[in-house]
Design a protein around this motif. Structure first.
Motif, mmCIF file in Angstrom:
data_model
loop_
_atom_site.group_PDB
_atom_site.id
_atom_site.type_symbol
_atom_site.label_atom_id
_atom_site.label_comp_id
_atom_site.label_asym_id
_atom_site.label_seq_id
_atom_site.Cartn_x
_atom_site.Cartn_y
_atom_site.Cartn_z
ATOM 1 N N ILE A 58 0.847 -1.204 0.000
ATOM 2 C CA ILE A 58 0.000 0.000 0.000
ATOM 3 C C ILE A 58 0.881 1.252 0.000
ATOM 4 O O ILE A 58 2.030 1.224 0.429
ATOM 5 N N CYS A 59 0.331 2.368 -0.507
ATOM 6 C CA CYS A 59 1.142 3.584 -0.648
ATOM 7 C C CYS A 59 1.485 4.206 0.721
ATOM 8 O O CYS A 59 0.769 4.022 1.708
ATOM 9 N N ILE A 60 2.563 4.972 0.724
ATOM 10 C CA ILE A 60 3.085 5.498 1.996
ATOM 11 C C ILE A 60 2.099 6.421 2.746
ATOM 12 O O ILE A 60 2.066 6.393 3.983
ATOM 13 N N CYS A 89 -8.592 6.062 -7.333
ATOM 14 C CA CYS A 89 -7.405 5.563 -6.632
ATOM 15 C C CYS A 89 -7.791 4.943 -5.297
ATOM 16 O O CYS A 89 -8.943 4.910 -4.908
ATOM 17 N N ARG A 90 -6.784 4.481 -4.573
ATOM 18 C CA ARG A 90 -7.044 3.735 -3.343
ATOM 19 C C ARG A 90 -7.589 4.570 -2.203
ATOM 20 O O ARG A 90 -8.027 4.030 -1.196
ATOM 21 N N LEU A 91 -7.545 5.894 -2.346
ATOM 22 C CA LEU A 91 -8.046 6.752 -1.268
ATOM 23 C C LEU A 91 -9.495 6.377 -0.927
ATOM 24 O O LEU A 91 -9.910 6.435 0.225
ATOM 25 N N GLY A 92 -10.264 5.970 -1.941
ATOM 26 C CA GLY A 92 -11.658 5.575 -1.727
ATOM 27 C C GLY A 92 -11.790 4.392 -0.782
ATOM 28 O O GLY A 92 -12.826 4.196 -0.145
ATOM 29 N N GLY A 289 -7.671 9.689 -11.678
ATOM 30 C CA GLY A 289 -7.524 9.436 -10.234
ATOM 31 C C GLY A 289 -6.300 10.104 -9.660
ATOM 32 O O GLY A 289 -5.405 10.532 -10.386
ATOM 33 N N GLY A 290 -6.276 10.177 -8.328
ATOM 34 C CA GLY A 290 -5.155 10.825 -7.642
ATOM 35 C C GLY A 290 -4.942 12.224 -8.188
ATOM 36 O O GLY A 290 -5.894 12.962 -8.455
ATOM 37 N N ASP A 291 -3.689 12.580 -8.391
ATOM 38 C CA ASP A 291 -3.373 13.936 -8.868
ATOM 39 C C ASP A 291 -2.654 13.898 -10.216
ATOM 40 O O ASP A 291 -1.930 14.833 -10.556
ATOM 41 N N SER A 314 6.291 10.985 -6.032
ATOM 42 C CA SER A 314 5.175 10.040 -5.993
ATOM 43 C C SER A 314 5.446 8.920 -5.002
ATOM 44 O O SER A 314 6.583 8.497 -4.826
ATOM 45 N N PRO A 315 4.381 8.448 -4.355
ATOM 46 C CA PRO A 315 4.556 7.316 -3.446
ATOM 47 C C PRO A 315 4.757 6.034 -4.272
ATOM 48 O O PRO A 315 4.138 5.885 -5.335
ATOM 49 N N PHE A 316 5.586 5.145 -3.793
ATOM 50 C CA PHE A 316 5.801 3.858 -4.443
ATOM 51 C C PHE A 316 4.450 3.128 -4.555
ATOM 52 O O PHE A 316 3.663 3.160 -3.613
ATOM 53 N N THR A 317 4.183 2.547 -5.676
ATOM 54 C CA THR A 317 2.947 1.810 -6.026
ATOM 55 C C THR A 317 1.718 2.706 -6.252
ATOM 56 O O THR A 317 0.607 2.196 -6.349
ATOM 57 N N CYS A 318 1.894 4.006 -6.322
ATOM 58 C CA CYS A 318 0.732 4.878 -6.565
ATOM 59 C C CYS A 318 0.400 4.832 -8.056
ATOM 60 O O CYS A 318 1.147 5.345 -8.885
ATOM 61 N N MET A 319 -0.722 4.213 -8.389
ATOM 62 C CA MET A 319 -1.068 4.003 -9.804
ATOM 63 C C MET A 319 -1.221 5.299 -10.603
ATOM 64 O O MET A 319 -0.659 5.425 -11.692
HETATM 65 S S1 SF4 Z 1 -3.110 9.066 -5.145
HETATM 66 FE FE1 SF4 Z 1 -1.679 7.361 -4.968
HETATM 67 S S2 SF4 Z 1 -0.696 7.615 -2.999
HETATM 68 FE FE2 SF4 Z 1 -2.500 8.899 -2.977
HETATM 69 S S3 SF4 Z 1 -4.063 7.578 -2.099
HETATM 70 FE FE3 SF4 Z 1 -4.213 7.324 -4.309
HETATM 71 S S4 SF4 Z 1 -2.940 5.541 -4.774
HETATM 72 FE FE4 SF4 Z 1 -2.392 6.229 -2.702
#
Ligand code: SF4
Length: 386
Positions: A58-60, A89-92, A289-291, A314-319
Motif C-alpha cells: 500500500i502507498c506510503i 485511486c485507493r483513497l476511496g 484518479g489521484g493527482d 510520488s509514493p511507491f505503487t501509486c497508480m
Molecule cells: S493518489 Fe496514490 S498515494 Fe494517494 S491515495 Fe491514491 S494511490 Fe495512494
C-alpha cells in the motif's frame, strides 16, 4: 471500537498530519467547543507503527496516516477523523481499511469520515458529528477561520521558500517561519488573523538575505500528500533552499480547498483542477484518479512560467502517478524543461536521495547558464501545445 463520550469533558478530536494542516483544523475544532488533539508530528516511529499494521504494497500516505491514528489514540484522542473521497485511486478504500485495522488492533476511538466531494455540506456534517451540536453560526465561523488559516499557511510557506533560497545564515528563515506560525496558531478571529498577517510579514523580513543571489526556480508536483508532507518527502524544500532553489507548489491545501470545498461563488479565477484540464489536454484527456491530471498539467505550467525545472514526487505503487510518469517522456518534445521523478517509500535512503537532488540542481544551473549565454535562447521559449 467506539468510545463512550457521554461525559461533559471536551471531546478530543484528531486528524492525520499533512504539512501544517493541523493549524487550520485545530482552530475550527476549538471554535465548535472540541479539543483538538494534535498527535506528535509524523516521525520514524509513526512510519514503523503504520508499516507494521499495513498491507506491504500500500502507498506510503496510508501507512503514515494509520501510524498517526495509532499515536493519536494512544495519546487519548476520542475521535480520529479521516478525509475520504470516492474515485479511481485507493483513497476511496482507505477509510474502510484503516477503521478495520484500528478495530482489529483493539483501539478504542470513534472513527469518523469527512467526505471530500460533499464540499461545505460534508464539513458541516462532520462538525455536527464531532461536536454533537447543530449551530449554523458557530460552524460557519469555524469553517471560515479554518479556511482563512489555510490560505495564510500557504502564503507563509511561499515566503519561507523565498527567504530560504536567499538566506545568508542557513536555518535563519526557518527560525522566523516557526515564530510566524505561532501568530497564526494564537489567533482564532478574523481581526486577530488580520493583525497576524502584518506580524508574519515583519517577522519574515528579519531574515538576512542576499537579494542578488542567482536563485533557481523549481516547481514541485506529484501526489498531494507527499508533496505537502515534509516527513514523507524528507523535507525536500529545505534541501532545495540550502542549494539556493526557490520552490513553487501548485498542489496545496488551498488549491484543494478551492476545487473541493469552497463554493463557486466565492472563488476567483481558474482553479488548479480547471487549469489542469485545460493544460493537460494534449497528453491526458480525463481525470484518471489521484493527482495525475494536475501533475501532467503542472509540467506544462512550469515550462510556460519559465521555471528552471520540475520535481515530481510520488509514493511507491501509486497508480495515478505511475501513469503521469509514463506520460512525461511524451511531453519532452513540446516541453523543454528538466523533470526529476522521485519515488518515495519507507525504504527511500537519504544519501542517495540528496545526491539525486544535488545532481538535478547542478544540471539546472548549467542549463540556465547555457541559456543565458546563448544568443539564440528563443529555442527554449514556450513550445507547448496550449
Ligand atoms: S493518489 Fe496514490 S498515494 Fe494517494 S491515495 Fe491514491 S494511490 Fe495512494
Amino acid at each position: 471500537m467506539s468510545k463512550d463520550n457521554t461525559t461533559n469533558q471536551k471531546k478530543k478530536v484528531s486528524f492525520p498530519h499533512m504539512g501544517t494542516v493541523s493549524y487550520a483544523w485545530s482552530a475550527a475544532l476549538r471554535i465548535i467547543g472540541c479539543e483538538p488533539y494534535v498527535e506528535p508530528y509524523t516521525s520514524k516511529k509513526t512510519l514503523s507503527l503504520g508499516t507494521k499494521h499495513s498491507p506491504e504494497a500500500i502507498c506510503i500516505p496510508y501507512k503514515l496516516i494509520l501510524g498517526n491514528f495509532i499515536e493519536a489514540i494512544e495519546g487519548g484522542a476520542d475521535y480520529v477523523a479521516m478525509i475520504t473521497s470516492p474515485g479511481c485511486c485507493r483513497l476511496g478504500e482507505y477509510g474502510k481499511c484503516i477503521s478495520n485495522a484500528l478495530r482489529d488492533l483493539g483501539y478504542e476511538a470513534n472513527y469518523v469520515e469527512m467526505q471530500l466531494y460533499d464540499g461545505i455540506k460534508g464539513m458541516y456534517n462532520f462538525l455536527k458529528t464531532v461536536s454533537g451540536k447543530n449551530n449554523l453560526f458557530l460552524f460557519s465561523r469555524a469553517i471560515i477561520i479554518g479556511i482563512t488559516k489555510a490560505f495564510m499557511l500557504d502564503s507563509l510557506e511561499n515566503l519561507l521558500s523565498y527567504y530560504r533560497a536567499r538566506e545568508i545564515h542557513f536555518g535563519d528563515a526557518e527560525k522566523h517561519y516557526k515564530k510566524a506560525l505561532k501568530y497564526i496558531d494564537e489567533n482564532d478571529t478574523l481581526l486577530g488573523l488580520k493583525k497576524a498577517k502584518k506580524q508574519i510579514k515583519e517577522e519574515m523580513q528579519k531574515v538576512e538575505i542576499d537579494a542578488k543571489r542567482d536563485v533557481l526556480h523549481v516547481d514541485i508536483t506529484g501526489e498531494i500528500y507527499v508533496v505537502n508532507d515534509e516527513f514523507s518527502n524528507q523535507n525536500i524544500e529545505r534541501e532545495l533552499g540550502r542549494m539556493g532553489v526557490q520552490v513553487r507548489r501548485s498542489l496545496t491545501l488551498t488549491s484543494f480547498l478551492k476545487d473541493a470545498i469552497i463554493p463557486k461563488i466565492f472563488r476567483k479565477g481558474e482553479t488548479h483542477l480547471q487549469r489542469a484540464f485545460r493544460l493537460a489536454k494534449p497528453y491526458l484527456m480525463r481525470d484518471i484518479g489521484g493527482d495525475s491530471l494536475e501533475c501532467v498539467s503542472d509540467v506544462v505550467y512550469a515550462q510556460k512560467k519559465g521555471a528552471d525545472g520540475i520535481i515530481h514526487l510520488s509514493p511507491f505503487t501509486c497508480m495515478p502517478e505511475i501513469m503521469s510518469q509514463n506520460i512525461f517522456p511524451a511531453m519532452r518534445e513540446d516541453c523543454d524543461i528538466p523533470i526529476l521523478a522521485l519515488i518515495m517509500d519507507e525504504q527511500t535512503g537519504r544519501a542517495g536521495y540528496i545526491t539525486r537532488i544535488e545532481a538535478f540542481v547542478d544540471l539546472m544551473r548549467r542549463r540556465k547558464r547555457k541559456i543565458q549565454l546563448s544568443e539564440n535562447n528563443s529555442e527554449s521559449t514556450d513550445k507547448c501545445k496550449v
